[in-house]
Design a protein around this motif. Structure first.
Motif, PDB file in Angstrom:
ATOM      1  N   VAL A  95      -7.309   7.973  -1.816  1.00  0.00           N
ATOM      2  CA  VAL A  95      -8.295   6.997  -2.275  1.00  0.00           C
ATOM      3  C   VAL A  95      -7.529   5.896  -2.998  1.00  0.00           C
ATOM      4  CG1 VAL A  95     -10.222   6.675  -3.881  1.00  0.00           C
ATOM      5  CG2 VAL A  95      -9.935   8.862  -2.685  1.00  0.00           C
ATOM      6  N   VAL A  96      -7.874   4.656  -2.745  1.00  0.00           N
ATOM      7  CA  VAL A  96      -7.276   3.558  -3.519  1.00  0.00           C
ATOM      8  C   VAL A  96      -8.398   2.767  -4.175  1.00  0.00           C
ATOM      9  CG1 VAL A  96      -5.848   1.481  -3.469  1.00  0.00           C
ATOM     10  CG2 VAL A  96      -5.236   3.421  -2.018  1.00  0.00           C
ATOM     11  N   ASN A  97      -8.363   2.708  -5.503  1.00  0.00           N
ATOM     12  CA  ASN A  97      -9.269   1.858  -6.274  1.00  0.00           C
ATOM     13  C   ASN A  97      -8.466   0.643  -6.703  1.00  0.00           C
ATOM     14  OD1 ASN A  97     -11.343   3.796  -6.151  1.00  0.00           O
ATOM     15  ND2 ASN A  97     -10.563   4.847  -7.983  1.00  0.00           N
ATOM     16  N   PHE A  98      -9.013  -0.560  -6.544  1.00  0.00           N
ATOM     17  CA  PHE A  98      -8.182  -1.728  -6.867  1.00  0.00           C
ATOM     18  C   PHE A  98      -8.978  -2.935  -7.342  1.00  0.00           C
ATOM     19  CE2 PHE A  98      -8.693  -4.479  -3.060  1.00  0.00           C
ATOM     20  CZ  PHE A  98      -9.383  -3.614  -2.235  1.00  0.00           C
ATOM     21  N   ASP A  99      -8.284  -3.732  -8.122  1.00  0.00           N
ATOM     22  CA  ASP A  99      -8.763  -5.051  -8.541  1.00  0.00           C
ATOM     23  C   ASP A  99      -7.910  -6.043  -7.747  1.00  0.00           C
ATOM     24  OD1 ASP A  99      -9.400  -7.431  -9.761  1.00  0.00           O
ATOM     25  OD2 ASP A  99      -8.987  -6.754 -11.811  1.00  0.00           O
ATOM     26  N   ILE A 132      -4.240  -5.024  -9.256  1.00  0.00           N
ATOM     27  CA  ILE A 132      -4.051  -3.712  -9.902  1.00  0.00           C
ATOM     28  C   ILE A 132      -4.503  -2.634  -8.920  1.00  0.00           C
ATOM     29  CG2 ILE A 132      -4.578  -2.295 -11.937  1.00  0.00           C
ATOM     30  CD1 ILE A 132      -5.530  -4.837 -13.366  1.00  0.00           C
ATOM     31  N   PHE A 133      -3.751  -1.528  -8.835  1.00  0.00           N
ATOM     32  CA  PHE A 133      -4.140  -0.466  -7.894  1.00  0.00           C
ATOM     33  C   PHE A 133      -3.978   0.915  -8.511  1.00  0.00           C
ATOM     34  CE2 PHE A 133       0.104   1.063  -6.874  1.00  0.00           C
ATOM     35  CZ  PHE A 133       0.910  -0.034  -7.172  1.00  0.00           C
ATOM     36  N   SER A 134      -4.785   1.836  -8.000  1.00  0.00           N
ATOM     37  CA  SER A 134      -4.805   3.225  -8.457  1.00  0.00           C
ATOM     38  C   SER A 134      -4.920   4.110  -7.226  1.00  0.00           C
ATOM     39  CB  SER A 134      -6.027   3.379  -9.366  1.00  0.00           C
ATOM     40  OG  SER A 134      -6.387   4.718  -9.541  1.00  0.00           O
TER      41      SER A 134
END
Ligand code: AHG
Ligand code: MN
Ligand code: MN
Length: 345
Positions: free
Chosen positions: A111-115, A132-134
């Motif tokens: 999963v990638v959560n990002f701004d 920004i990435f997670s």
């Protein structure tokens, strides 16, 4: 003699050799993020030259005006990551709902959560902005990724970081084994290792907060910021105020120089402004891995499992001594901020 240049690709292979048990799948995601960031960087540095600036006229789910570059960055990341086979699902600050892997593409484990574009109010002034990435392992076992896959606490992250587009473009990330910074060399088209094993100073002399909001602040925040301005050479006070208004840039400077960034809850915004998944959690992982701390005032940011994709949180992040002091002022008492073993510096 100058040290040998190490590219991001070489660094990733070197790290994989240290962990032969790793599948290498998520490290290839890092390479994909680097590729996406090069494409975004190309547009960012041309932004003043081509007709890409200006508002689309739309609003994103937070009510902010959306600029073209935000949308461009979102689409690039979706296209690049969506076709690699590593990805289960994406969540982006620019989309209300989760973003599935494009039709016909293989679905993966991460999963990638990002701004996609952080600091967008600074775009038109050529001031630093970022991405920004997670990266998290999916929770569900098969099929398309779901919203539950995205709504995980930050301590579940396997990698996180940011790209800062500025006088030099940098990629800074952690995979849970320290924080490493790479500077983009445009003529080579490569990110080169320039800041291995970044450690944040125990205490800084910089505070970063939008002081224009002070009329809305709670007493603890007011007292803390007033205290930072008092003369006390033993603690380096008075501190210097530095505030770019791009979280990536403010965080990055404080990571290297030491200091504290805060975006507190206030009387208007009880949950602060910044988003757990796209901003606070990934930067908290980086901060802790560099020896710093990140808190919402009572809890470690890494412990927050949000119940909605765009949930906001107050954020205090930076040098450990500074973050602890800020929390004490906020609450009027000391609250321990713990780190679990995996992420302990
Ligand atoms: P974004 O551009 O992704 O919406 O993020 C803006 C954020 C963050 O980058 C910055 O720290 C903060 O908003 C600044 O807010 P204020 O203008 O309220 O200080
Ligand atoms: Mn942002
Ligand atoms: Mn943004």
């Amino acid at each position: 003699m100058a040290a040998r240049a190490l590219t991001l690709g070489q660094f990733i292979i070197q790290e994989e050799r240290k962990h032969p048990e790793a599948s290498g799948e998520f490290t290839s995601l890092l390479g994909d993020i680097a590729l996406a960031s090069k494409l975004i960087n190309r547009e960012v540095i041309r932004a003043g030259l081509v007709d890409i600036l200006g508002y689309t006229g739309g609003e994103n789910v937070h009510g902010d005006r959306v600029q073209k570059l935000d949308r461009f960055a979102h689409q690039v990341i979706h296209q690049v990551l969506g076709s690699t086979g590593q990805l289960a699902v994406l969540a982006s600050e620019e989309d209300e709902d989760i973003v599935p892997v494009p039709d016909g593409q293989p679905v993966g484990k991460y999963v990638v959560n990002f701004d996609p574009l952080d600091g967008s109010s600074n775009i038109n002034a050529n001031v630093n902005i970022g991405t920004i990435f997670s990266i998290l392992p999916r929770l569900t076992r098969r099929g398309p990724g779901t919203v539950e896959d995205c709504l995980q606490a930050g301590r579940r992250q396997v990698a996180a970081g940011y790209v800062m587009y500025g006088s030099s473009t940098m990629l800074v990330f952690t995979t849970g084994d320290g924080v490493h910074g790479f500077t983009f060399e445009p003529s080579l088209g490569e990110f080169l290792l320039s800041h291995p094993n970044i450690r944040i100073p125990e205490r800084g002399r910089i505070y970063s907060v939008n002081e224009g909001n002070c009329v809305h602040w709670h007493e603890g925040v007011k007292r803390y910021v007033d205290w930072l301005k008092c003369d006390d050479p033993a603690t380096g006070r008075p501190y210097s105020a530095r505030y770019v208004g791009s979280l990536v840039a403010d965080f990055h400077r404080n990571l290297l120089y030491g200091g504290v960034f805060l975006y507190p809850a206030d009387k208007r915004n009880p949950n602060g402004k910044l988003r757990v998944l796209y901003e606070a959690a990934p930067l908290a992982f980086v901060a802790e891995q560099a020896g710093g701390l990140a808190s919402d005032g009572t809890r470690r940011i890494m412990e927050i499992a949000p119940s909605s994709l765009h949930q906001r949180t107050p954020l205090i992040i930076g040098s450990p001594q500074d973050v602890r002091e800020c929390i004490e002022f906020n609450l009027g008492k000391h609250v321990a901020v713990t780190s679990d073993r995996r992420h302990a510096p």
